[in-house]
Design a protein around this motif. Sequence first.
Motif, PDB file in Angstrom:
ATOM      1  N   SER A  94       0.796  -1.224   0.000  1.00 29.32           N
ATOM      2  CA  SER A  94       0.000   0.000   0.000  1.00 29.32           C
ATOM      3  C   SER A  94       0.831   1.278   0.000  1.00 29.32           C
ATOM      4  O   SER A  94       0.276   2.368  -0.124  1.00 29.32           O
ATOM      5  CB  SER A  94      -0.949   0.016   1.198  1.00 29.32           C
ATOM      6  N   ALA A  95       2.132   1.162   0.150  1.00 26.71           N
ATOM      7  CA  ALA A  95       3.023   2.328   0.138  1.00 26.71           C
ATOM      8  C   ALA A  95       4.209   1.994  -0.766  1.00 26.71           C
ATOM      9  O   ALA A  95       4.152   1.047  -1.542  1.00 26.71           O
ATOM     10  CB  ALA A  95       3.474   2.670   1.556  1.00 26.71           C
ATOM     11  N   ALA A  96       5.274   2.734  -0.648  1.00 28.64           N
ATOM     12  CA  ALA A  96       6.449   2.521  -1.506  1.00 28.64           C
ATOM     13  C   ALA A  96       7.287   1.363  -0.974  1.00 28.64           C
ATOM     14  O   ALA A  96       8.462   1.506  -0.650  1.00 28.64           O
ATOM     15  CB  ALA A  96       7.273   3.795  -1.592  1.00 28.64           C
ATOM     16  N   HIS A  97       6.647   0.212  -0.834  1.00 27.47           N
ATOM     17  CA  HIS A  97       7.335  -0.988  -0.363  1.00 27.47           C
ATOM     18  C   HIS A  97       6.600  -2.235  -0.834  1.00 27.47           C
ATOM     19  O   HIS A  97       5.471  -2.168  -1.305  1.00 27.47           O
ATOM     20  CB  HIS A  97       7.437  -0.994   1.174  1.00 27.47           C
ATOM     21  N   CYS A  98       7.277  -3.350  -0.662  1.00 22.73           N
ATOM     22  CA  CYS A  98       6.698  -4.674  -0.843  1.00 22.73           C
ATOM     23  C   CYS A  98       7.106  -5.445   0.406  1.00 22.73           C
ATOM     24  O   CYS A  98       8.306  -5.611   0.670  1.00 22.73           O
ATOM     25  CB  CYS A  98       7.258  -5.327  -2.109  1.00 22.73           C
ATOM     26  N   ALA A  99       6.134  -5.820   1.217  1.00 28.24           N
ATOM     27  CA  ALA A  99       6.448  -6.419   2.509  1.00 28.24           C
ATOM     28  C   ALA A  99       5.627  -7.681   2.722  1.00 28.24           C
ATOM     29  O   ALA A  99       4.488  -7.776   2.264  1.00 28.24           O
ATOM     30  CB  ALA A  99       6.155  -5.424   3.629  1.00 28.24           C
ATOM     31  N   ALA A 100       6.217  -8.653   3.424  1.00 26.65           N
ATOM     32  CA  ALA A 100       5.527  -9.907   3.707  1.00 26.65           C
ATOM     33  C   ALA A 100       6.070 -10.515   4.992  1.00 26.65           C
ATOM     34  O   ALA A 100       7.206 -10.254   5.386  1.00 26.65           O
ATOM     35  CB  ALA A 100       5.712 -10.883   2.550  1.00 26.65           C
ATOM     36  N   ALA A 101       5.226 -11.319   5.621  1.00 26.35           N
ATOM     37  CA  ALA A 101       5.625 -12.034   6.839  1.00 26.35           C
ATOM     38  C   ALA A 101       4.890 -13.368   6.882  1.00 26.35           C
ATOM     39  O   ALA A 101       3.769 -13.487   6.380  1.00 26.35           O
ATOM     40  CB  ALA A 101       5.299 -11.215   8.079  1.00 26.35           C
ATOM     41  N   LEU A 102       5.525 -14.351   7.499  1.00 27.03           N
ATOM     42  CA  LEU A 102       4.927 -15.660   7.693  1.00 27.03           C
ATOM     43  C   LEU A 102       4.969 -15.958   9.182  1.00 27.03           C
ATOM     44  O   LEU A 102       6.042 -15.926   9.791  1.00 27.03           O
ATOM     45  CB  LEU A 102       5.698 -16.734   6.906  1.00 27.03           C
ATOM     46  N   LEU A 103       3.806 -16.207   9.761  1.00 25.87           N
ATOM     47  CA  LEU A 103       3.696 -16.489  11.187  1.00 25.87           C
ATOM     48  C   LEU A 103       3.129 -17.876  11.411  1.00 25.87           C
ATOM     49  O   LEU A 103       2.254 -18.320  10.671  1.00 25.87           O
ATOM     50  CB  LEU A 103       2.777 -15.475  11.883  1.00 25.87           C
TER      51      LEU A 103
ATOM     52  N   ARG B 135       9.992  -9.858   5.660  1.00 20.76           N
ATOM     53  CA  ARG B 135      10.854  -9.096   4.773  1.00 20.76           C
ATOM     54  C   ARG B 135      10.094  -7.880   4.277  1.00 20.76           C
ATOM     55  O   ARG B 135       8.904  -7.962   3.997  1.00 20.76           O
ATOM     56  CB  ARG B 135      11.277  -9.960   3.586  1.00 20.76           C
ATOM     57  N   GLY B 136      10.806  -6.767   4.183  1.00 22.21           N
ATOM     58  CA  GLY B 136      10.239  -5.553   3.619  1.00 22.21           C
ATOM     59  C   GLY B 136      11.257  -4.912   2.704  1.00 22.21           C
ATOM     60  O   GLY B 136      12.421  -4.774   3.077  1.00 22.21           O
TER      61      GLY B 136
END
Length: 189
Positions: free
Chosen positions: A13-22, A31-32
């Motif tokens: 939603s912003a100037a990034h690509c971020a993900a997490a696995l819980l 990672r972002g």
Amino acid sequence: MASEPLILAFDTSAAHCAAALLSGDRVLAMRGEEMSRGQAERLMPLLEELLAETGAEWADLSRIGVGTGPGNFTGIRISVSAARGLALALEIPAIGVTSFEATPVSAGHLPAVRAPRDQVYLARPGEAPALFAAASVADPLTFPPDPADFAVEIARVAARKAPGDAPAPLYIRPADAAPSREAAPRILS
């Protein structure tokens, strides 16, 4: 893979690509990556990398959490459409999480998201989110954490929320895009 439910969360939603696995509340990978363009091309490889890093597979996932904004119009559509497609293919719920829900706030602070032209998106209790000139807001504000931590927060909120309708973008204002200068295509019969 794991006995705890696996939750994959992501946001563009912003100037990034971020993900997490819980796994439950335990962060397995996060990672972002800061990027102003290219989230559509980067998102799926990033998700594949997180799964490979932890030894998980798509079939191991129990739900998906996705950031729904507010934020970049195109970025929000990238994540939401990816989450909806994955949820359908994997037959698991996709849970939409607003930036306001995923921003941990201190007592007396309001969750806020930076917007263009010295403005902020703000969610005051009992009111619909709105766009404000940053200088006009006297309340103490808390902005989302860095992208990787933000993805973790999205996953945590998604774990607590009951599945409902498919996630949808949270648009507070219309897109900035100008109308196309090109003539509309002719449909030949």
